[in-house]
Design an enzyme around this catalytic site. Structure first.
Site, short mmCIF file in Angstrom:
data_model
loop_
_atom_site.label_atom_id
_atom_site.label_comp_id
_atom_site.label_asym_id
_atom_site.label_seq_id
_atom_site.Cartn_x
_atom_site.Cartn_y
_atom_site.Cartn_z
N SER A 258 -4.45 1.50 -11.03
CA SER A 258 -3.25 1.32 -10.00
C SER A 258 -3.52 1.89 -8.70
O SER A 258 -4.31 1.71 -7.97
CB SER A 258 -1.84 1.95 -10.73
OG SER A 258 -0.82 1.34 -10.24
N LYS A 262 -7.03 1.84 -6.16
CA LYS A 262 -7.30 1.59 -5.02
C LYS A 262 -8.02 2.88 -4.56
O LYS A 262 -9.02 2.78 -3.69
CB LYS A 262 -5.94 1.75 -4.22
CG LYS A 262 -4.73 0.82 -4.85
CD LYS A 262 -3.44 0.89 -3.81
CE LYS A 262 -2.19 0.81 -4.66
NZ LYS A 262 -1.93 -0.62 -4.96
N TRP A 349 2.16 -8.40 -10.39
CA TRP A 349 2.55 -7.57 -9.23
C TRP A 349 1.09 -7.37 -8.50
O TRP A 349 1.03 -7.21 -7.09
CB TRP A 349 3.24 -6.26 -9.40
CG TRP A 349 3.74 -5.36 -8.18
CD1 TRP A 349 3.46 -4.02 -8.26
CD2 TRP A 349 4.63 -5.96 -7.19
NE1 TRP A 349 4.03 -3.48 -7.17
CE2 TRP A 349 4.80 -4.74 -6.53
CE3 TRP A 349 5.15 -7.13 -6.94
CZ2 TRP A 349 5.48 -4.58 -5.32
CZ3 TRP A 349 5.95 -7.02 -5.66
CH2 TRP A 349 6.17 -5.82 -4.90
N HIS A 399 0.75 -3.51 -16.88
CA HIS A 399 0.33 -2.48 -16.22
C HIS A 399 0.07 -1.01 -16.99
O HIS A 399 1.05 -0.48 -17.20
CB HIS A 399 1.35 -2.45 -14.93
CG HIS A 399 0.61 -1.69 -13.75
ND1 HIS A 399 -0.32 -2.20 -13.00
CD2 HIS A 399 0.85 -0.44 -13.38
CE1 HIS A 399 -0.35 -1.17 -11.90
NE2 HIS A 399 0.31 -0.13 -12.40
C1 GCU Z 1 3.87 0.54 -7.35
C2 GCU Z 1 2.78 -0.01 -6.07
C3 GCU Z 1 1.49 -0.45 -6.49
C4 GCU Z 1 0.70 0.71 -6.97
C5 GCU Z 1 1.52 1.12 -8.22
C6 GCU Z 1 1.10 2.43 -9.12
O1 GCU Z 1 4.01 -0.45 -8.26
O2 GCU Z 1 3.65 -0.93 -5.68
O3 GCU Z 1 0.90 -0.89 -5.52
O4 GCU Z 1 -0.40 0.24 -7.61
O5 GCU Z 1 2.85 1.62 -7.83
O6 GCU Z 1 0.38 3.21 -8.46
O7 GCU Z 1 1.48 2.71 -10.01
#
Ligand code: GCU
Length: 423
Positions: A258, A262, A349, A399
């Site tokens: 998540s 990144k 998402w 997720h």
């Molecule tokens: C939020 C955010 C995502 C991210 C996620 C996380 O949903 O919008 O971009 O990846 O949190 O880190 O859990």
């Protein structure tokens, strides 16, 4: 971390969960989840330089285009990382055991100080390696969301300052340490808050102040946000791991989920010492192509999490086509090292198809550098790992980081790095 920071952290995590929890909870409304509504877009060619010339040799990529693309990501997306390894950085191993996890693993805990000051910024690294390894092992390195003590129910794991004893071992499902060490790998992890608290509008904690000039109290325009800081922390962890005799520093795999996926991509792009890079469900600002505007958008991420990126990324809110890069070029920066992008079917998402396409469009750079690149043009079905140097996998479910994800991480690492001591 102090108590107010802990509260803000819990709040930010709750927000994350409400927004993207798997299955039962819906994806945020008002965003596009319909493939037929993805706008027409054209991606910048990673192999065409800013002056319009085509890069046709590996040398030209390495010497001129790669630095150019790296600079574009610094300038427009993540911000420039203003410091390297601090001269005063040092560490102390404060725990070492040969009989952790019922004799399966060796455990080590290391406090890494970034300055001479014991109370200055620092991070605690937790390391498990296979107890029966005869030599240094390839090792996964990943930041964790809730504290090292949540990774495994091992009472010896030091509680972070202000940490909550009742959640010890709570994230065990995401960190199958026993499986990892039984497969001959080490696992190193750090709580990401040690490096920088995940809190909007707060720049006085974590490692950002290390780079401030006299009188500066927040990163300047074009400088690193939190993703940049977390990525920097991963490089400092690697500085340590390269010296640990139980770890093969030339086979460290940086992985993240998540927002931390990144981060693993940005870290692997900047620091070429990482042998393999894995992003799991990293989505917008990670593996997913921004121009598709499928699921989370640039505007939305800059609004919910403005501290993750550089301030200049907001120029592209609602104007993704003006970005001089897209995320396939982030993956291309990792070339020729193996990279694995993992998605989850229900995590719309994060735009699974956009994550696949990014990996695929990084392929030409990998091929130019003499690897097999991405083996397929079409998105694979569920549980069908593409194990070429640019790898991709999508599993059923939402997720999260699951046992299936780890099975795939290990299979991919076995394929590309080889392994020792597997049982
Ligand atoms: C939020 C955010 C995502 C991210 C996620 C996380 O949903 O919008 O971009 O990846 O949190 O880190 O859990």
């Amino acid at each position: 971390m102090n108590a107010p920071a802990l509260l803000r952290w819990t709040a930010s995590l709750t927000l994350g969960l409400l927004v993207i929890a798997p299955g039962a909870i819906a994806q945020p409304q008002g965003f596009n989840y319909d493939e037929s509504r993805v706008p027409e877009y054209s991606l910048p060619d990673p192999l065409v330089a800013e002056d319009g010339s085509k890069v046709s040799t590996a040398d030209a990529w390495r010497q001129s285009r790669r630095p150019e693309v790296l600079r574009l990501f610094e300038d427009h997306v993540y911000g420039k990382t203003p410091i390297g390894r601090p001269e005063a950085m040092r560490w102390e191993v404060f725990d070492a055991a040969d009989d952790a996890i019922g004799g399966l693993a060796r455990r080590k805990q290391v406090r890494i100080y970034f300055t001479e000051d014991d109370d200055g910024p620092r991070m605690d690294l937790l390391l498990y390696t296979p107890a029966d390894a005869d030599g240094p092992v390839p090792t996964f390195l990943g930041l964790n969301f809730r504290g090292n003590h949540t990774v495994f129910p091992d009472p010896a794991i030091r509680l972070p300052e202000g940490g909550d004893e009742s959640v010890r071992g709570e994230r065990r499902g995401r960190w199958p340490v026993d499986t990892i060490v039984s497969n001959g790998y080490g696992l190193a992890t750090i709580w990401y808050y040690d490096i920088d608290a995940d809190v909007k509008d707060r720049w006085d904690d974590g490692v950002h102040p290390l780079a401030y000039a006299e009188g500066q109290s927040e990163p300047g325009s074009g400088e690193w946000g939190s993703i940049g800081a977390w990525a920097w922390g991963l490089s400092r962890a690697l500085d340590y791991l390269e010296t640990d005799e139980q770890v093969d520093g030339s086979r460290v795999i940086v992985m993240g989920h998540s927002r931390l996926g990144k981060t693993s991509l940005w870290s692997g792009a900047q620091d070429e010492r990482f042998a393999l890079v894995i992003s799991n469900d990293s989505g917008c600002g990670g593996a997913a192509l921004s121009r598709r505007r499928f699921g989370e958008t640039v505007e939305r991420i800059n609004t919910s999490f403005p501290h993750w990126f550089t301030d200049r990324f907001t120029q592209y809110n609602g104007d993704e086509d003006a970005l001089p890069v897209d995320q396939h070029m982030l993956i291309a920066l990792i070339a020729p090292r193996p990279v694995l992008v993992c998605s989850a079917e229900e995590d719309l998402w994060a735009d699974p198809r956009g994550e696949f396409l990014s990996a695929r469009h990084a392929g030409p750079v990998y091929e130019l550098l003499g690897t097999d690149g991405m083996a397929r043009d079409e998105m694979p079905g569920l549980n069908d790992l593409i194990a070429s140097t640019v790898g991709y996998h999508i599993r059923p479910g939402g997720h999260d980081v699951t046992d299936r994800d780890w099975e795939v991480f290990i299979e991919f690492a076995d394929t590309h790095l080889g392994r020792d001591g597997a049982r």
